[in-house]
Motif scaffolding. Structure first.
Motif, PDB file in Angstrom:
ATOM      1  N   GLN A  43      91.125 -47.103 -67.926  1.00 29.48           N
ATOM      2  CA  GLN A  43      91.043 -48.218 -68.855  1.00 29.48           C
ATOM      3  C   GLN A  43      90.449 -47.750 -70.183  1.00 29.48           C
ATOM      4  OE1 GLN A  43      88.768 -51.291 -66.841  1.00 29.48           O
ATOM      5  NE2 GLN A  43      90.634 -52.201 -66.030  1.00 29.48           N
ATOM      6  N   ARG A  44      90.773 -48.495 -71.211  1.00 28.02           N
ATOM      7  CA  ARG A  44      90.177 -48.214 -72.512  1.00 28.02           C
ATOM      8  C   ARG A  44      88.682 -48.527 -72.432  1.00 28.02           C
ATOM      9  NH1 ARG A  44      93.506 -49.962 -77.801  1.00 28.02           N
ATOM     10  NH2 ARG A  44      95.052 -48.906 -76.488  1.00 28.02           N
ATOM     11  N   GLU A  45      87.870 -47.636 -72.993  1.00 21.58           N
ATOM     12  CA  GLU A  45      86.418 -47.823 -72.919  1.00 21.58           C
ATOM     13  C   GLU A  45      85.776 -47.614 -74.274  1.00 21.58           C
ATOM     14  OE1 GLU A  45      84.671 -44.930 -70.278  1.00 21.58           O
ATOM     15  OE2 GLU A  45      85.683 -43.238 -71.239  1.00 21.58           O
ATOM     16  N   LEU A  46      84.643 -48.267 -74.450  1.00 20.15           N
ATOM     17  CA  LEU A  46      83.904 -48.144 -75.699  1.00 20.15           C
ATOM     18  C   LEU A  46      83.278 -46.761 -75.797  1.00 20.15           C
ATOM     19  CD1 LEU A  46      82.560 -49.425 -78.250  1.00 20.15           C
ATOM     20  CD2 LEU A  46      80.633 -49.979 -76.742  1.00 20.15           C
ATOM     21  N   VAL A  47      83.455 -46.133 -76.939  1.00 24.96           N
ATOM     22  CA  VAL A  47      82.770 -44.884 -77.236  1.00 24.96           C
ATOM     23  C   VAL A  47      81.536 -45.170 -78.093  1.00 24.96           C
ATOM     24  CG1 VAL A  47      82.952 -42.627 -78.328  1.00 24.96           C
ATOM     25  CG2 VAL A  47      84.940 -43.610 -77.155  1.00 24.96           C
ATOM     26  N   ALA A  48      81.753 -45.884 -79.194  1.00 28.89           N
ATOM     27  CA  ALA A  48      80.653 -46.181 -80.113  1.00 28.89           C
ATOM     28  C   ALA A  48      81.042 -47.355 -80.984  1.00 28.89           C
ATOM     29  CB  ALA A  48      80.326 -44.964 -80.976  1.00 28.89           C
ATOM     30  N   ARG A  49      80.019 -48.058 -81.455  1.00 32.00           N
ATOM     31  CA  ARG A  49      80.254 -49.231 -82.283  1.00 32.00           C
ATOM     32  C   ARG A  49      79.139 -49.320 -83.306  1.00 32.00           C
ATOM     33  NH1 ARG A  49      81.459 -53.643 -78.417  1.00 32.00           N
ATOM     34  NH2 ARG A  49      79.257 -53.411 -77.898  1.00 32.00           N
ATOM     35  N   ILE A  50      79.468 -49.746 -84.510  1.00 33.92           N
ATOM     36  CA  ILE A  50      78.468 -49.910 -85.557  1.00 33.92           C
ATOM     37  C   ILE A  50      78.692 -51.258 -86.234  1.00 33.92           C
ATOM     38  CG2 ILE A  50      79.903 -48.610 -87.223  1.00 33.92           C
ATOM     39  CD1 ILE A  50      77.232 -47.589 -88.450  1.00 33.92           C
ATOM     40  N   THR A  51      77.612 -52.013 -86.380  1.00 33.73           N
ATOM     41  CA  THR A  51      77.720 -53.344 -86.974  1.00 33.73           C
ATOM     42  C   THR A  51      77.699 -53.266 -88.494  1.00 33.73           C
ATOM     43  OG1 THR A  51      75.347 -53.749 -87.070  1.00 33.73           O
ATOM     44  CG2 THR A  51      76.457 -54.252 -84.983  1.00 33.73           C
ATOM     45  N   SER A  52      77.898 -54.391 -89.124  1.00 37.42           N
ATOM     46  CA  SER A  52      77.844 -54.443 -90.579  1.00 37.42           C
ATOM     47  C   SER A  52      76.451 -54.077 -91.088  1.00 37.42           C
ATOM     48  CB  SER A  52      78.249 -55.833 -91.077  1.00 37.42           C
ATOM     49  OG  SER A  52      77.398 -56.824 -90.524  1.00 37.42           O
ATOM     50  N   ARG A  56      73.849 -49.452 -84.106  1.00 34.01           N
ATOM     51  CA  ARG A  56      74.806 -48.651 -83.345  1.00 34.01           C
ATOM     52  C   ARG A  56      74.587 -48.814 -81.844  1.00 34.01           C
ATOM     53  NH1 ARG A  56      72.994 -45.898 -87.777  1.00 34.01           N
ATOM     54  NH2 ARG A  56      74.523 -44.716 -89.016  1.00 34.01           N
ATOM     55  N   ASN A  57      75.658 -48.752 -81.093  1.00 37.91           N
ATOM     56  CA  ASN A  57      75.529 -48.570 -79.661  1.00 37.91           C
ATOM     57  C   ASN A  57      76.660 -47.674 -79.178  1.00 37.91           C
ATOM     58  OD1 ASN A  57      76.993 -51.232 -80.109  1.00 37.91           O
ATOM     59  ND2 ASN A  57      77.419 -50.897 -77.947  1.00 37.91           N
ATOM     60  N   TYR A  58      76.398 -47.023 -78.041  1.00 37.58           N
ATOM     61  CA  TYR A  58      77.275 -45.979 -77.524  1.00 37.58           C
ATOM     62  C   TYR A  58      77.546 -46.181 -76.049  1.00 37.58           C
ATOM     63  CZ  TYR A  58      75.948 -43.483 -81.796  1.00 37.58           C
ATOM     64  OH  TYR A  58      75.743 -43.125 -83.099  1.00 37.58           O
ATOM     65  N   GLY A  59      78.686 -45.657 -75.615  1.00 38.87           N
ATOM     66  CA  GLY A  59      78.957 -45.612 -74.194  1.00 38.87           C
ATOM     67  C   GLY A  59      77.960 -44.699 -73.491  1.00 38.87           C
ATOM     68  N   ASP A  60      77.675 -44.999 -72.235  1.00 43.78           N
ATOM     69  CA  ASP A  60      76.671 -44.235 -71.493  1.00 43.78           C
ATOM     70  C   ASP A  60      77.012 -42.751 -71.419  1.00 43.78           C
ATOM     71  OD1 ASP A  60      76.010 -46.862 -69.027  1.00 43.78           O
ATOM     72  OD2 ASP A  60      75.221 -46.528 -71.049  1.00 43.78           O
ATOM     73  N   PHE A  61      78.277 -42.434 -71.431  1.00 42.35           N
ATOM     74  CA  PHE A  61      78.706 -41.042 -71.268  1.00 42.35           C
ATOM     75  C   PHE A  61      78.447 -40.208 -72.524  1.00 42.35           C
ATOM     76  CE2 PHE A  61      82.274 -41.509 -74.067  1.00 42.35           C
ATOM     77  CZ  PHE A  61      82.640 -42.842 -73.945  1.00 42.35           C
ATOM     78  N   LYS A  63      75.631 -39.721 -74.297  1.00 42.48           N
ATOM     79  CA  LYS A  63      74.425 -38.911 -74.035  1.00 42.48           C
ATOM     80  C   LYS A  63      73.990 -38.112 -75.258  1.00 42.48           C
ATOM     81  CE  LYS A  63      75.530 -38.563 -69.125  1.00 42.48           C
ATOM     82  NZ  LYS A  63      75.891 -37.671 -67.996  1.00 42.48           N
ATOM     83  N   GLY A  64      74.009 -38.762 -76.419  1.00 42.35           N
ATOM     84  CA  GLY A  64      73.496 -38.132 -77.625  1.00 42.35           C
ATOM     85  C   GLY A  64      74.429 -37.144 -78.287  1.00 42.35           C
ATOM     86  N   ARG A  65      75.634 -36.999 -77.787  1.00 39.27           N
ATOM     87  CA  ARG A  65      76.542 -35.992 -78.339  1.00 39.27           C
ATOM     88  C   ARG A  65      77.333 -36.495 -79.541  1.00 39.27           C
ATOM     89  NH1 ARG A  65      80.688 -34.784 -74.685  1.00 39.27           N
ATOM     90  NH2 ARG A  65      80.499 -36.927 -73.905  1.00 39.27           N
ATOM     91  N   PHE A  66      77.535 -37.802 -79.641  1.00 35.83           N
ATOM     92  CA  PHE A  66      78.383 -38.377 -80.692  1.00 35.83           C
ATOM     93  C   PHE A  66      77.527 -39.226 -81.633  1.00 35.83           C
ATOM     94  CE2 PHE A  66      82.192 -38.831 -77.520  1.00 35.83           C
ATOM     95  CZ  PHE A  66      82.186 -37.451 -77.330  1.00 35.83           C
ATOM     96  N   THR A  67      77.993 -39.324 -82.881  1.00 31.34           N
ATOM     97  CA  THR A  67      77.341 -40.174 -83.871  1.00 31.34           C
ATOM     98  C   THR A  67      78.399 -40.959 -84.638  1.00 31.34           C
ATOM     99  OG1 THR A  67      75.536 -38.582 -84.155  1.00 31.34           O
ATOM    100  CG2 THR A  67      75.810 -40.261 -85.859  1.00 31.34           C
ATOM    101  N   ILE A  68      78.237 -42.264 -84.667  1.00 28.40           N
ATOM    102  CA  ILE A  68      79.131 -43.113 -85.456  1.00 28.40           C
ATOM    103  C   ILE A  68      78.439 -43.445 -86.773  1.00 28.40           C
ATOM    104  CG2 ILE A  68      78.317 -45.292 -84.427  1.00 28.40           C
ATOM    105  CD1 ILE A  68      81.238 -46.300 -84.638  1.00 28.40           C
ATOM    106  N   SER A  69      79.227 -43.468 -87.842  1.00 32.90           N
ATOM    107  CA  SER A  69      78.691 -43.825 -89.151  1.00 32.90           C
ATOM    108  C   SER A  69      79.785 -44.535 -89.941  1.00 32.90           C
ATOM    109  CB  SER A  69      78.197 -42.584 -89.900  1.00 32.90           C
ATOM    110  OG  SER A  69      79.245 -41.665 -90.118  1.00 32.90           O
ATOM    111  N   ARG A  70      79.391 -45.152 -91.033  1.00 35.42           N
ATOM    112  CA  ARG A  70      80.363 -45.861 -91.855  1.00 35.42           C
ATOM    113  C   ARG A  70      80.029 -45.677 -93.327  1.00 35.42           C
ATOM    114  NH1 ARG A  70      80.301 -51.787 -89.956  1.00 35.42           N
ATOM    115  NH2 ARG A  70      81.686 -52.116 -91.749  1.00 35.42           N
ATOM    116  N   ASP A  71      81.085 -45.693 -94.129  1.00 32.49           N
ATOM    117  CA  ASP A  71      80.953 -45.636 -95.575  1.00 32.49           C
ATOM    118  C   ASP A  71      81.688 -46.855 -96.118  1.00 32.49           C
ATOM    119  OD1 ASP A  71      81.156 -45.176 -98.309  1.00 32.49           O
ATOM    120  OD2 ASP A  71      81.407 -43.024 -98.097  1.00 32.49           O
ATOM    121  N   ASN A  72      80.937 -47.881 -96.450  1.00 37.22           N
ATOM    122  CA  ASN A  72      81.573 -49.124 -96.887  1.00 37.22           C
ATOM    123  C   ASN A  72      82.328 -48.957 -98.202  1.00 37.22           C
ATOM    124  OD1 ASN A  72      80.646 -50.504 -94.640  1.00 37.22           O
ATOM    125  ND2 ASN A  72      78.810 -51.255 -95.678  1.00 37.22           N
ATOM    126  N   ALA A  73      81.864 -48.070 -99.062  1.00 37.52           N
ATOM    127  CA  ALA A  73      82.546 -47.840-100.337  1.00 37.52           C
ATOM    128  C   ALA A  73      83.938 -47.256-100.124  1.00 37.52           C
ATOM    129  CB  ALA A  73      81.718 -46.919-101.217  1.00 37.52           C
TER     130      ALA A  73
END
Length: 114
Positions: A43-52, A56-61, A63-73
């Motif tokens: 099934q499709r699963e959440l990796v990472a999510r970032i709010t406005s 941030r929140n991440y899937g349990d798997f 384990k600190g390896r991934f980082t989500i970020s955003r550039d609104n500009a």
């Protein structure tokens, strides 16, 4: 709404990739942006999510390896993935959400293999 994901590819175990997703047709800064993945037979699963607001929140798997970020500009969300494992092999999808309105990008393949 268009979500254009890029940055996938073939990488060896322990390697890194950075995924990008450029959004158009939305008020990007207001949207929750996320990365999901789907491997064959799973099934499709959440990796990472970032709010406005930048929470941030991440899937349990992750384990600190991934980082989500955003550039609104740039209306762009990124997923920096380090220390990749073969189990991370999947199609990665970008997702946007505002209220009850969501949209998916086309996906980018990530393959982790020696």
């Amino acid at each position: 709404v268009q979500l254009q994901a890029s940055g996938g590819g073939l990488v060896q175990p322990g390697g890194s990739l950075r995924l990008s997703c450029v959004a158009s047709g939305i008020r990007f800064r207001l949207h929750v942006m996320g990365w999901y993945r789907q491997a064959p037979g799973n099934q499709r699963e959440l990796v990472a999510r970032i709010t406005s607001g930048g929470n941030r929140n991440y899937g349990d798997f992750v384990k600190g390896r991934f980082t989500i970020s955003r550039d609104n500009a740039k209306s762009t969300v990124y997923l920096q993935m380090n220390n990749l494992e073969p189990e991370d092999t999947a199609v990665y999808y970008c997702h946007s959400l505002y209220g009850s309105s969501g949209a998916w990008g086309q996906g980018t393949q990530v393959t982790v293999s020696s």
